[in-house]
Motif scaffolding. Structure first.
Motif, PDB file in Angstrom:
ATOM      1  N   ARG A  13       0.823  -1.203   0.000  1.00 50.90           N
ATOM      2  CA  ARG A  13       0.000   0.000   0.000  1.00 50.90           C
ATOM      3  C   ARG A  13       0.857   1.252   0.000  1.00 50.90           C
ATOM      4  O   ARG A  13       0.486   2.271  -0.567  1.00 50.90           O
ATOM      5  N   ALA A  16       1.725   2.595  -3.652  1.00 52.25           N
ATOM      6  CA  ALA A  16       0.443   2.351  -4.316  1.00 52.25           C
ATOM      7  C   ALA A  16       0.555   2.377  -5.837  1.00 52.25           C
ATOM      8  O   ALA A  16      -0.028   1.534  -6.520  1.00 52.25           O
ATOM      9  N   LEU A  17       1.318   3.316  -6.371  1.00 54.37           N
ATOM     10  CA  LEU A  17       1.380   3.451  -7.829  1.00 54.37           C
ATOM     11  C   LEU A  17       2.009   2.213  -8.457  1.00 54.37           C
ATOM     12  O   LEU A  17       1.469   1.615  -9.384  1.00 54.37           O
ATOM     13  N   THR A  19       2.391  -0.706  -7.124  1.00 52.42           N
ATOM     14  CA  THR A  19       1.518  -1.851  -6.877  1.00 52.42           C
ATOM     15  C   THR A  19       0.388  -1.879  -7.891  1.00 52.42           C
ATOM     16  O   THR A  19       0.081  -2.913  -8.474  1.00 52.42           O
ATOM     17  N   GLY A  20      -0.203  -0.688  -8.113  1.00 55.75           N
ATOM     18  CA  GLY A  20      -1.315  -0.607  -9.055  1.00 55.75           C
ATOM     19  C   GLY A  20      -0.890  -1.017 -10.452  1.00 55.75           C
ATOM     20  O   GLY A  20      -1.561  -1.817 -11.104  1.00 55.75           O
ATOM     21  N   LEU A  21       0.246  -0.491 -10.898  1.00 57.36           N
ATOM     22  CA  LEU A  21       0.707  -0.793 -12.255  1.00 57.36           C
ATOM     23  C   LEU A  21       1.006  -2.280 -12.415  1.00 57.36           C
ATOM     24  O   LEU A  21       0.589  -2.917 -13.382  1.00 57.36           O
ATOM     25  N   SER A  23      -0.090  -4.783 -10.666  1.00 54.73           N
ATOM     26  CA  SER A  23      -1.295  -5.598 -10.576  1.00 54.73           C
ATOM     27  C   SER A  23      -2.120  -5.459 -11.843  1.00 54.73           C
ATOM     28  O   SER A  23      -2.697  -6.426 -12.327  1.00 54.73           O
ATOM     29  N   PHE A  24      -2.151  -4.243 -12.398  1.00 53.70           N
ATOM     30  CA  PHE A  24      -2.939  -4.044 -13.603  1.00 53.70           C
ATOM     31  C   PHE A  24      -2.337  -4.829 -14.767  1.00 53.70           C
ATOM     32  O   PHE A  24      -3.054  -5.517 -15.499  1.00 53.70           O
ATOM     33  N   SER A  27      -3.138  -8.331 -14.287  1.00 49.94           N
ATOM     34  CA  SER A  27      -4.558  -8.613 -14.489  1.00 49.94           C
ATOM     35  C   SER A  27      -4.890  -8.648 -15.975  1.00 49.94           C
ATOM     36  O   SER A  27      -5.740  -9.416 -16.415  1.00 49.94           O
ATOM     37  N   TYR A 307       0.271  -9.348  -5.167  1.00 49.10           N
ATOM     38  CA  TYR A 307       0.073  -8.791  -6.514  1.00 49.10           C
ATOM     39  C   TYR A 307      -0.904  -9.662  -7.279  1.00 49.10           C
ATOM     40  O   TYR A 307      -1.767  -9.180  -8.008  1.00 49.10           O
ATOM     41  N   LEU A 310      -4.378  -9.028  -5.971  1.00 49.18           N
ATOM     42  CA  LEU A 310      -4.882  -7.751  -6.481  1.00 49.18           C
ATOM     43  C   LEU A 310      -5.230  -7.864  -7.954  1.00 49.18           C
ATOM     44  O   LEU A 310      -6.257  -7.342  -8.406  1.00 49.18           O
ATOM     45  N   LEU A 314      -8.734  -7.061  -9.504  1.00 48.92           N
ATOM     46  CA  LEU A 314      -8.815  -6.036 -10.548  1.00 48.92           C
ATOM     47  C   LEU A 314      -9.373  -6.650 -11.831  1.00 48.92           C
ATOM     48  O   LEU A 314     -10.234  -6.064 -12.493  1.00 48.92           O
TER      49      LEU A 314
END
Ligand SMILES: Nc1ncnc2c1ncn2[C@@H]1O[C@H](COP(=O)(O)OP(=O)(O)OP(=O)(O)O)[C@@H](O)[C@H]1O
Ligand SMILES: [Mg+2]
Lengths: 392, 234
Positions: A13, A16-17, A19-21, A23-24, A27, A307, A310, A314
């Motif tokens: 967390r 976040a950025l 992690t988001g990238l 995970s995206f 996904s 990951y 997430l 996602l």
């Protein structure tokens, strides 16, 4: 373990950025794999349904000499229809098909073909054999659309057919195309002419004989009559070739999805390598606080596995609506004939729960695995070196 | 001190030697160090840079093993402990304070202090009580929800002390805890540790070359080139 999971989650967390990238990206690979596999399953099912309707039925008895992949066997591949089949044939639950080699001459030229005799008006398979009742004295012929294109003929045109007669002499007859059938199944189309069974048998001197006995779809297997000299081919066996063919055709596509997926895993791997290097002092601290290095390995592996979690969540957010939509409304599918058989214009992908759950597990395990690969090194890192901010 | 009964003995090193391979040669960081530390001591290893202070503290803290010689910490022979047993010993009985604070950046002050208790598997209520008490000791109860990045260096080190003390360990090892602090903060954390030493009876072993720290120590062990050059109490 819960402490480790909480810590892993908090570490993710705080970045976040990234992690988001990560995970995206993961996904995307995940959703694409399910999408591709669902499409393949849809193609498979559609192709199988068509093959059953037009060709396979509820299974076929093959005269023992018959080998559809060996043209030279066709001259010997016939035998009298076993007596036990007569009631089935009369009830319309099975249909005899006689297969003999021949040639056909049209405006385009001369070409070897397979002549298939079938009972006019039968309902066991979807071959439009009703057309074989007509003919105005000429031998009525039904061909598939591809065959019609190959021969350059359309309904009403005449063709010149040659085959071997009863005394091995060449028999020549004039036929008229009674109907052109639109079928997606090439195995009843390319390189073959459908003729009335009796007329073909008479020309070839094979009255009362057949090469194939096709049973209607869904006919119970335990009620099939015995047929010595004939070999039963179950629908599963007959369809396995088809499945295999579709599988090979889709390998190219799968490679694309797999590469995408691997790239996403590589991103996680990279993140892990970097993160472990950057956080070595933290690793030393965790050990000083009373963790074993094994627990620290678990911690970093959990971060990677998260990951995967997430990515799955996602992926579900945008993947599920997409899959439900595609499953209901289908997807238009141009150029279907490049699959080796024609498809209907609309494909309905099939997303089974097995596919979704299996892929999700794959993503979780793969993410944990690539996270674990670099994390393994922590087990060999000396805590004192880690605290000094060095690698051993 | 030397004739104290044995159950007061917390740390005992016997002829400790630590060698580091340096290419073909080797560097001997500790050359036969024999020391005894008793319960409640407020002592420090002092000496110039490179004299082996950190090496000694790390071995006592079970983060490293000696090349030869023996260390007993709280009745356990360190060089014979399995990694899991050593981790358990650290988790229960040894607190660390580092020169660089080493707080977990993603945790708040509260969570940093709570972490050792989570590792011990302590219940939520007891944890909360202890964490708040530890933050009170170091005067940071009102900063419980701040993250390390939001705290000054002195405050970070006080959180680190609370983290080391929260499980009320028998032994705290503080490796140059004031090296990154200004004078005022140094005195503040030293007074805090002195108070905890007196109130809880915790044994402190420092490593330092900071005169401010040396002034607080009741026992000073001077290490020169890996050997004990002096050991004075008072
Ligand atoms: N992992 C290691 N590998 C090789 N040499 C090391 C290692 N750790 C420490 N040393 C060496 O051992 C000697 C003692 O180091 P140590 O860190 O114990 O000194 P110190 O007294 O703590 O010094 P400082 O006051 O600078 O912290 C030094 O010469 C150091 O270079
Ligand atoms: Mg040092």
């Amino acid at each position: 373990m819960l402490t480790l999971l909480g810590l892993a989650w908090r570490n993710l967390r705080s970045a976040a950025l990234r992690t988001g990238l990560n995970s995206f990206a993961l996904s995307l690979g995940f959703v694409m794999i399910i999408f591709g596999q669902g499409l393949l399953e849809g193609v498979n099912r559609q192709a199988e349904r068509m093959a059953v309707d037009y060709d396979v039925g509820g299974g076929q008895f093959w005269q023992e000499n018959y080998d559809p992949y060996d043209y030279s066997t066709l001259i010997r591949a016939h035998a009298p229809v076993p007596a036990g089949f007569q009631p089935l044939i009369e009830r319309g639950e099975a249909v005899p098909i006689l297969v003999v080699p021949g040639t056909v001459r049209s405006a385009v030229g001369l070409m070897p073909v397979v002549l298939k005799g079938i009972v006019p008006g039968q309902q066991v398979v979807k071959i439009p054999s009703a057309g074989l009742d007509s003919g105005n004295g000429l031998l009525p012929v039904v061909v598939g659309l591809r065959m019609a294109q190959m021969l350059g003929v359309s309904a009403g045109d005449t063709v010149q057919i040659q085959l071997q007669g009863p005394e091995a002499q060449t028999v020549e007859v004039k036929g008229r195309v009674a109907a052109v059938m639109r079928t997606p199944v090439t195995t009843v189309d390319e390189g073959q002419l459908w003729l009335p069974l009796d007329r073909l048998a008479e020309l070839a001197g094979l009255a009362g004989q057949a090469t194939l006995l096709t049973v209607r779809p869904g006919y119970p297997r335990n009620k099939l009559p015995a047929a010595p000299g004939w070999i039963f081919q179950s629908p599963a066996v007959l369809l396995s070739d088809l499945r295999q063919m579709i599988g090979t055709k889709t390998v190219g596509q799968s490679v694309f999805f797999v590469v995408l997926f691997l790239l996403a895993l590589l991103a996680i791997f990279d993140t892990q390598v970097f993160s472990i290097f950057r956080r070595r002092r933290e690793i030393g601290t965790l050990v000083a606080l009373g963790m074993t290095r094994g627990q620290v390995v678990v911690l970093f592996t959990l971060e990677g596995a998260l990951y995967g979690v997430l990515a799955a969540l996602l992926g579900a957010v945008y993947g599920l609506p997409l899959f439900v939509y595609l499953n209901r409304h289908g997807i238009s599918f141009p150029g279907g004939s490049s699959w080796g058989f024609a498809l209907e214009e609309r494909m309905y992908p099939v997303y089974s729960s097995g596919l979704v759950i299996g892929t999700t597990l794959l993503v979780l395990i793969a993410a944990a695995f690539v996270a674990w690969l670099p994390a393994r090194r922590i087990a060999r890192l000396k805590p004192t070196d880690a605290l000094r901010g060095r690698w051993g | 001190m030397l004739n104290m009964p044995d159950n007061n003995l917390i740390v005992e090193t016997v002829e400790l030697v630590k060698r580091y391979p340096m290419g073909r040669q080797e560097l001997v960081a500790l050359k036969g160090v024999s020391l005894r530390f008793c319960r409640g001591e407020f002592s420090g290893v002092i000496g110039p840079s490179g004299s082996g202070k950190t090496t000694l503290l790390n071995i006592i803290g079970t983060l490293d093993v000696p090349s030869s010689g023996s260390v007993r910490v709280l009745g356990e022979t360190v060089e014979r402990l399995s990694p899991a047993a050593a981790a358990r010993l650290r988790s229960r009985h040894i607190g660390f304070v580092f020169q660089t604070f080493n707080l977990l950046p993603v945790y708040t002050a509260y969570e940093n202090v709570e972490f050792p208790l989570l590792l011990l598997g302590m219940g939520a209520q007891e944890r909360r009580r202890r964490v708040m008490a530890a933050l009170e000791w170091v005067g940071l109860a009102d900063r419980a929800n701040s993250r390390p990045a939001q705290l000054s260096g002195g405050e970070c080190q006080r959180v680190a002390i609370a983290r080391a003390m929260v499980k009320e360990p028998a032994l705290v090892l503080a490796d140059e805890p004031t090296a990154n602090l200004d004078a005022e903060n140094s005195h503040h954390i030293l007074e805090t540790m002195q108070k905890l030493n007196q109130e809880l009876g915790t044994t402190f072993i420092f490593s330092t070359h900071d005169d401010k720290v040396i002034g607080y120590l009741r026992r000073r062990i001077r290490l020169v080139d890996g050997r004990v050059a002096a050991d004075e109490t008072g």
